[in-house]
Design a protein around this motif. Structure first.
Motif, PDB file in Angstrom:
ATOM      1  N   ALA A   1      12.502  -2.691   0.802  1.00  0.00           N
ATOM      2  CA  ALA A   1      12.744  -3.708  -0.223  1.00  0.00           C
ATOM      3  C   ALA A   1      11.934  -3.414  -1.483  1.00  0.00           C
ATOM      4  O   ALA A   1      12.443  -3.513  -2.604  1.00  0.00           O
ATOM      5  CB  ALA A   1      12.399  -5.097   0.320  1.00  0.00           C
ATOM      6  N   LEU A   2      10.669  -3.021  -1.306  1.00  0.00           N
ATOM      7  CA  LEU A   2       9.831  -2.748  -2.480  1.00  0.00           C
ATOM      8  C   LEU A   2      10.289  -1.483  -3.194  1.00  0.00           C
ATOM      9  O   LEU A   2      10.278  -1.404  -4.423  1.00  0.00           O
ATOM     10  CB  LEU A   2       8.365  -2.599  -2.068  1.00  0.00           C
ATOM     11  CG  LEU A   2       7.691  -3.852  -1.519  1.00  0.00           C
ATOM     12  CD1 LEU A   2       6.214  -3.592  -1.276  1.00  0.00           C
ATOM     13  CD2 LEU A   2       7.856  -5.018  -2.466  1.00  0.00           C
ATOM     14  N   LYS A   3      10.697  -0.491  -2.396  1.00  0.00           N
ATOM     15  CA  LYS A   3      11.149   0.756  -3.006  1.00  0.00           C
ATOM     16  C   LYS A   3      12.414   0.543  -3.815  1.00  0.00           C
ATOM     17  O   LYS A   3      12.681   1.276  -4.772  1.00  0.00           O
ATOM     18  CB  LYS A   3      11.432   1.783  -1.918  1.00  0.00           C
ATOM     19  CG  LYS A   3      10.268   2.651  -1.554  1.00  0.00           C
ATOM     20  CD  LYS A   3      10.843   3.918  -0.961  1.00  0.00           C
ATOM     21  CE  LYS A   3       9.905   4.639  -0.079  1.00  0.00           C
ATOM     22  NZ  LYS A   3      10.652   5.391   0.942  1.00  0.00           N
TER      23      LYS A   3
ATOM     24  N   PHE B   1       0.828  -1.199   0.000  1.00  0.00           N
ATOM     25  CA  PHE B   1       0.000   0.000   0.000  1.00  0.00           C
ATOM     26  C   PHE B   1       0.870   1.261   0.000  1.00  0.00           C
ATOM     27  O   PHE B   1       0.632   2.202  -0.759  1.00  0.00           O
ATOM     28  CB  PHE B   1      -0.918  -0.005   1.230  1.00  0.00           C
ATOM     29  CG  PHE B   1      -1.824   1.200   1.289  1.00  0.00           C
ATOM     30  CD1 PHE B   1      -2.991   1.229   0.546  1.00  0.00           C
ATOM     31  CD2 PHE B   1      -1.494   2.301   2.063  1.00  0.00           C
ATOM     32  CE1 PHE B   1      -3.815   2.324   0.580  1.00  0.00           C
ATOM     33  CE2 PHE B   1      -2.310   3.412   2.103  1.00  0.00           C
ATOM     34  CZ  PHE B   1      -3.480   3.424   1.358  1.00  0.00           C
ATOM     35  N   MET B   2       1.908   1.238   0.826  1.00  0.00           N
ATOM     36  CA  MET B   2       2.724   2.445   0.979  1.00  0.00           C
ATOM     37  C   MET B   2       3.600   2.727  -0.225  1.00  0.00           C
ATOM     38  O   MET B   2       3.984   3.874  -0.459  1.00  0.00           O
ATOM     39  CB  MET B   2       3.623   2.305   2.205  1.00  0.00           C
ATOM     40  CG  MET B   2       2.893   2.555   3.492  1.00  0.00           C
ATOM     41  SD  MET B   2       3.761   1.842   4.881  1.00  0.00           S
ATOM     42  CE  MET B   2       5.064   3.013   5.099  1.00  0.00           C
ATOM     43  N   THR B   3       3.964   1.692  -0.975  1.00  0.00           N
ATOM     44  CA  THR B   3       4.869   1.956  -2.093  1.00  0.00           C
ATOM     45  C   THR B   3       4.156   1.943  -3.437  1.00  0.00           C
ATOM     46  O   THR B   3       4.520   2.695  -4.329  1.00  0.00           O
ATOM     47  CB  THR B   3       6.008   0.916  -2.151  1.00  0.00           C
ATOM     48  OG1 THR B   3       5.428  -0.382  -2.204  1.00  0.00           O
ATOM     49  CG2 THR B   3       6.899   1.024  -0.947  1.00  0.00           C
ATOM     50  N   GLU B   4       3.137   1.072  -3.582  1.00  0.00           N
ATOM     51  CA  GLU B   4       2.567   0.874  -4.911  1.00  0.00           C
ATOM     52  C   GLU B   4       1.194   1.530  -5.068  1.00  0.00           C
ATOM     53  O   GLU B   4       0.893   2.088  -6.105  1.00  0.00           O
ATOM     54  CB  GLU B   4       2.415  -0.619  -5.221  1.00  0.00           C
ATOM     55  CG  GLU B   4       3.653  -1.448  -4.954  1.00  0.00           C
ATOM     56  CD  GLU B   4       4.780  -1.135  -5.915  1.00  0.00           C
ATOM     57  OE1 GLU B   4       4.489  -0.947  -7.108  1.00  0.00           O
ATOM     58  OE2 GLU B   4       5.932  -1.076  -5.466  1.00  0.00           O
ATOM     59  N   ILE B   5       0.369   1.410  -4.065  1.00  0.00           N
ATOM     60  CA  ILE B   5      -1.021   1.835  -4.225  1.00  0.00           C
ATOM     61  C   ILE B   5      -1.149   3.329  -3.954  1.00  0.00           C
ATOM     62  O   ILE B   5      -1.670   4.083  -4.760  1.00  0.00           O
ATOM     63  CB  ILE B   5      -1.961   1.075  -3.263  1.00  0.00           C
ATOM     64  CG1 ILE B   5      -1.662  -0.414  -3.300  1.00  0.00           C
ATOM     65  CG2 ILE B   5      -3.410   1.375  -3.594  1.00  0.00           C
ATOM     66  CD1 ILE B   5      -2.207  -1.175  -4.446  1.00  0.00           C
TER      67      ILE B   5
ATOM     68  N   PRO C   1       6.095  -3.238  12.879  1.00  0.00           N
ATOM     69  CA  PRO C   1       6.688  -2.022  12.296  1.00  0.00           C
ATOM     70  C   PRO C   1       8.049  -2.262  11.654  1.00  0.00           C
ATOM     71  O   PRO C   1       8.305  -1.758  10.554  1.00  0.00           O
ATOM     72  CB  PRO C   1       6.809  -1.055  13.476  1.00  0.00           C
ATOM     73  CG  PRO C   1       6.397  -1.792  14.678  1.00  0.00           C
ATOM     74  CD  PRO C   1       5.771  -3.071  14.306  1.00  0.00           C
ATOM     75  N   THR C   2       8.876  -3.056  12.322  1.00  0.00           N
ATOM     76  CA  THR C   2      10.200  -3.321  11.748  1.00  0.00           C
ATOM     77  C   THR C   2      10.067  -4.044  10.415  1.00  0.00           C
ATOM     78  O   THR C   2      10.679  -3.641   9.414  1.00  0.00           O
ATOM     79  CB  THR C   2      11.032  -4.212  12.696  1.00  0.00           C
ATOM     80  OG1 THR C   2      10.832  -3.772  14.020  1.00  0.00           O
ATOM     81  CG2 THR C   2      12.482  -4.163  12.338  1.00  0.00           C
ATOM     82  N   VAL C   3       9.271  -5.105  10.422  1.00  0.00           N
ATOM     83  CA  VAL C   3       9.128  -5.878   9.185  1.00  0.00           C
ATOM     84  C   VAL C   3       8.509  -5.011   8.105  1.00  0.00           C
ATOM     85  O   VAL C   3       8.924  -5.047   6.940  1.00  0.00           O
ATOM     86  CB  VAL C   3       8.288  -7.151   9.427  1.00  0.00           C
ATOM     87  CG1 VAL C   3       8.197  -7.976   8.161  1.00  0.00           C
ATOM     88  CG2 VAL C   3       8.888  -7.984  10.540  1.00  0.00           C
ATOM     89  N   THR C   4       7.522  -4.181   8.488  1.00  0.00           N
ATOM     90  CA  THR C   4       6.888  -3.327   7.489  1.00  0.00           C
ATOM     91  C   THR C   4       7.892  -2.351   6.888  1.00  0.00           C
ATOM     92  O   THR C   4       7.993  -2.243   5.661  1.00  0.00           O
ATOM     93  CB  THR C   4       5.733  -2.520   8.112  1.00  0.00           C
ATOM     94  OG1 THR C   4       4.829  -3.426   8.737  1.00  0.00           O
ATOM     95  CG2 THR C   4       5.004  -1.726   7.056  1.00  0.00           C
ATOM     96  N   SER C   5       8.644  -1.668   7.746  1.00  0.00           N
ATOM     97  CA  SER C   5       9.504  -0.633   7.152  1.00  0.00           C
ATOM     98  C   SER C   5      10.629  -1.265   6.347  1.00  0.00           C
ATOM     99  O   SER C   5      11.042  -0.722   5.319  1.00  0.00           O
ATOM    100  CB  SER C   5      10.025   0.329   8.215  1.00  0.00           C
ATOM    101  OG  SER C   5      10.877  -0.325   9.093  1.00  0.00           O
TER     102      SER C   5
ATOM    103  N   MET D   1       3.055   7.161   2.827  1.00  0.00           N
ATOM    104  CA  MET D   1       4.257   7.673   3.460  1.00  0.00           C
ATOM    105  C   MET D   1       3.911   8.693   4.533  1.00  0.00           C
ATOM    106  O   MET D   1       4.590   8.805   5.535  1.00  0.00           O
ATOM    107  CB  MET D   1       5.172   8.315   2.416  1.00  0.00           C
ATOM    108  CG  MET D   1       5.884   7.294   1.560  1.00  0.00           C
ATOM    109  SD  MET D   1       6.875   6.176   2.571  1.00  0.00           S
ATOM    110  CE  MET D   1       6.928   4.736   1.539  1.00  0.00           C
ATOM    111  N   ARG D   2       2.831   9.455   4.291  1.00  0.00           N
ATOM    112  CA  ARG D   2       2.510  10.502   5.258  1.00  0.00           C
ATOM    113  C   ARG D   2       1.939   9.916   6.544  1.00  0.00           C
ATOM    114  O   ARG D   2       2.210  10.421   7.622  1.00  0.00           O
ATOM    115  CB  ARG D   2       1.525  11.493   4.644  1.00  0.00           C
ATOM    116  CG  ARG D   2       1.735  12.880   5.226  1.00  0.00           C
ATOM    117  CD  ARG D   2       1.046  13.983   4.479  1.00  0.00           C
ATOM    118  NE  ARG D   2      -0.241  13.640   3.957  1.00  0.00           N
ATOM    119  CZ  ARG D   2      -0.632  13.962   2.736  1.00  0.00           C
ATOM    120  NH1 ARG D   2       0.171  14.603   1.936  1.00  0.00           N
ATOM    121  NH2 ARG D   2      -1.824  13.635   2.299  1.00  0.00           N
ATOM    122  N   ILE D   3       1.154   8.861   6.429  1.00  0.00           N
ATOM    123  CA  ILE D   3       0.520   8.311   7.636  1.00  0.00           C
ATOM    124  C   ILE D   3       1.312   7.138   8.190  1.00  0.00           C
ATOM    125  O   ILE D   3       1.713   7.132   9.353  1.00  0.00           O
ATOM    126  CB  ILE D   3      -0.924   7.863   7.327  1.00  0.00           C
ATOM    127  CG1 ILE D   3      -1.718   9.061   6.799  1.00  0.00           C
ATOM    128  CG2 ILE D   3      -1.576   7.280   8.560  1.00  0.00           C
ATOM    129  CD1 ILE D   3      -3.028   8.677   6.179  1.00  0.00           C
TER     130      ILE D   3
END
Ligand SMILES: Nc1ncnc2c1ncn2[C@@H]1O[C@H](COP(=O)(O)OP(=O)(O)O)[C@@H](O)[C@H]1O
Ligand SMILES: [Mg+2]
Lengths: 253, 307
Positions: B183-185, B110-114, B174-178, B120-122
């Protein structure tokens, strides 16, 4: 070549926010021809090329006006299916970057997207496409190895094979050889000339010799405008416009 | 000597600075290496004492299910079977990773693609905030919210593997998400463009190209989260129930290596069997974190070869 144009564009304007990158382009493309788009960098060649398969759609604050048709169908019509459009109008980019998969998986990528699973069909498509892209002999024994292990020129030809496998009618190429050495470039150039009997090819190039050698028509872009569209021979020997003459004689750009 | 030669041979100020800088760097690295070696030596010497000093069989230690270092069985061998804690640690780690992975990757997509801007803001400040919360807070919330809810739903005390999993899930998310976001970025834009140009929908591009190209990075993120979950002590200890028993279900009190360690280490006498046995648990922890590290490096190297 009296064939009807396959792509027509009329009065195309494109704005990135307030910046008008294309200022009213009228340009048609004939089947079984290579059209070269040339011009100084920043003149809008890539922007125009990307319009033809709607690669610009996702850019924020973009505004597009005008009329672009493929087989007389308005490709910006609301009921146009982008996925289908992109199958008809394939695109090759400047960077020779296949996906980080095997050569085989790269070539069949588009077919698998379309749901084709039949191994025989895929095998056949891989062979035909790699042959057409003139990279079959180098790759036929390493189809299942990573495409990233190939040389730059071979990778770009795999990228072209990847597009050919989908059997598009039109192939767009944005400076396909500018990241490659001269020998790889000329191989790809030759291959494009061989391909044109089956495709409509539109190629952005910054290499004037390449345009002169490989293309049938040359379109000269300058500052968001189409200065001249001419038969390549005429364009380079007797350009109709003063700006064209200045450009090909290296006076600016 | 002619002046040019002289000038070339004279050490410049920059060269001297460079040399001094290298020396300082070397000193710092040596210090770090020394500390690491000392830790390993200390833990190993204590942890191995259980086996060569107190004559506990290594295999028994790893496979027996009774943990009661104070008592001895009929042969005079102390009851130090660490299997319940080993199983407990692995269960909470694996479950937490299993639950956290889809959430983390989903959020990262969601944060990188959608919706990169909104994402990024939230989500970015939220994850950064969550990373900074001390583990005792997570444990406390687990104790006052998660445990009672589990008690109401499943009966029993509410303490156990499930409660531990819930708390660890929130902690590693949070760690895994960031890390997944990074990785996606890191997947180059031209993969996405090329995929779209071949007629892929955005979703097809995500799961056929982006996730595949980001796989080494995503795996690293997951293993990193597992390493964190495996090593987490305080929060887990607060909700797992701390009974060194084989967990027969997810809602009965259990224990992990870390929870037994933190609870026990202050109450035993240095050099006693009870103390040594705890050091043996610490040794397992240390070796496991080494394994996690090696796995991460191995994945990293495989990924590097591929792209
Ligand atoms: N995504 C974008 N956002 C804003 N401006 C852009 C974008 N892409 C291109 N431009 C601008 O549009 C103009 C034309 O660019 P481009 O089509 O890339 O030129 P060319 O391919 O001929 O070098 C340039 O001024 C460039 O800065
Ligand atoms: Mg360009």
């Amino acid at each position: 070549m009296a064939a009807a144009p396959i792509i027509t564009s009329r009065d195309v304007h494109l704005y990135y926010g307030k910046h008008e990158a294309l200022k009213g382009i009228d340009l048609d493309f004939n089947p079984q021809q290579i059209t070269a788009l040339i011009g100084p960098s920043g003149s809008g060649k890539s922007t125009y090329l990307r319009l033809l398969n709607r690669m610009n759609d996702l850019i924020p604050n973009i505004k597009i006006t005008g009329d672009i048709r493929l087989y007389q169908q308005d490709i910006y019509a609301s009921d146009m299916d982008i996925v289908q459009l992109r199958k008809e109008v394939g695109m090759v980019f400047q960077q020779p970057h296949p996906f980080p998969f095997s050569i085989y998986d790269n070539v069949v990528y588009g077919l698998r997207l379309a749901g084709i699973k039949d191994r025989a069909v895929l095998d056949q498509a891989v062979e035909t496409s790699l042959k057409a892209a003139a990279v079959w002999t180098e790759t036929k024994d390493i189809l299942h190895e990573s495409a990233l292990a190939l040389s730059g020129g071979q990778r770009q030809r795999v990228c072209i094979a990847r597009v050919l496998a989908v059997k598009p009618a039109v192939i767009l190429l944005d400076e396909p050889t500018s990241a490659l050495d001269p020998i790889s470039s000329s191989k790809i150039e030759q291959m494009l000339v061989d391909l044109k009997k089956d495709y409509t090819i539109i190629m952005v190039t910054h290499n004037l010799q390449q345009a002169a050698r490989a293309s049938d028509k040359t379109a000269f872009f300058l500052d968001g405008q189409l200065v001249e569209l001419n038969d390549t021979v005429n364009f380079f020997t007797a350009p109709a416009k003063k700006e064209s003459e200045d450009y090909i004689s290296g006076r600016f750009g | 000597m002619d002046p040019i030669r002289q000038r070339l041979l004279k050490k410049s100020r920059q060269a001297k600075l460079e040399k001094r800088g290298r020396l300082i760097g070397l000193l710092c690295i040596s210090l770090i290496v020394l500390v690491v070696v000392a830790i390993f030596y200390f833990v190993a010497s204590r942890g191995l004492a259980t086996f060569y000093h107190d004559k506990v069989n290594l295999w028994d230690f790893l496979t027996k299910q009774v943990w009661n270092p104070g008592t001895k069985d009929s042969h005079g061998v102390p009851a130090v079977g660490a299997l319940p804690m080993i199983v407990g640690s692995f269960l909470v780690t694996i479950f937490a990773a299993l639950v956290a992975t889809p959430f983390a990757i989903g959020a990262a997509i969601f944060m990188t693609e959608i919706s990169p801007r909104r994402g990024m803001r939230i989500l970015k400040p939220v994850t950064e905030l969550l990373v900074g919360i001390p583990s005792v807070v997570y444990g406390f919330i687990g104790l006052t919210v998660v445990v009672p809810v589990i008690r109401r739903l499943f009966g029993g005390t509410g303490f156990g593997i499930l409660a531990g999993t819930c708390v660890l899930f929130v902690m590693i998310l949070p760690t895994v998400t960031s890390m997944s976001v990074d990785a996606l970025k890191a997947v180059p834009r031209y993969y996405r463009d090329a995929s779209a140009a071949l007629g892929a929908t955005r979703w097809q591009t995500i799961y056929k190209v982006v996730l595949r190209a980001a796989m080494p990075g995503l795996l690293t993120a997951i293993v990193f989260g597992m390493a964190r979950a495996f090593g987490e002590a305080l929060a887990v200890q607060m909700v797992i129930g701390n009974a060194a028993l084989m967990p027969h279900n997810l809602v009965s009190p259990a224990a992990t290596l870390t929870s037994v360690l933190t609870l026990g280490i202050g109450n035993t006498i240095m050099g006693s069997l009870e103390n040594n046995a705890l050091w043996s648990l610490a040794l397992i922890l240390l070796l496991m974190s080494l394994v996690f590290n090696l796995v991460i490096r191995w994945i990293g190297r495989k990924g590097a070869v591929k792209s």
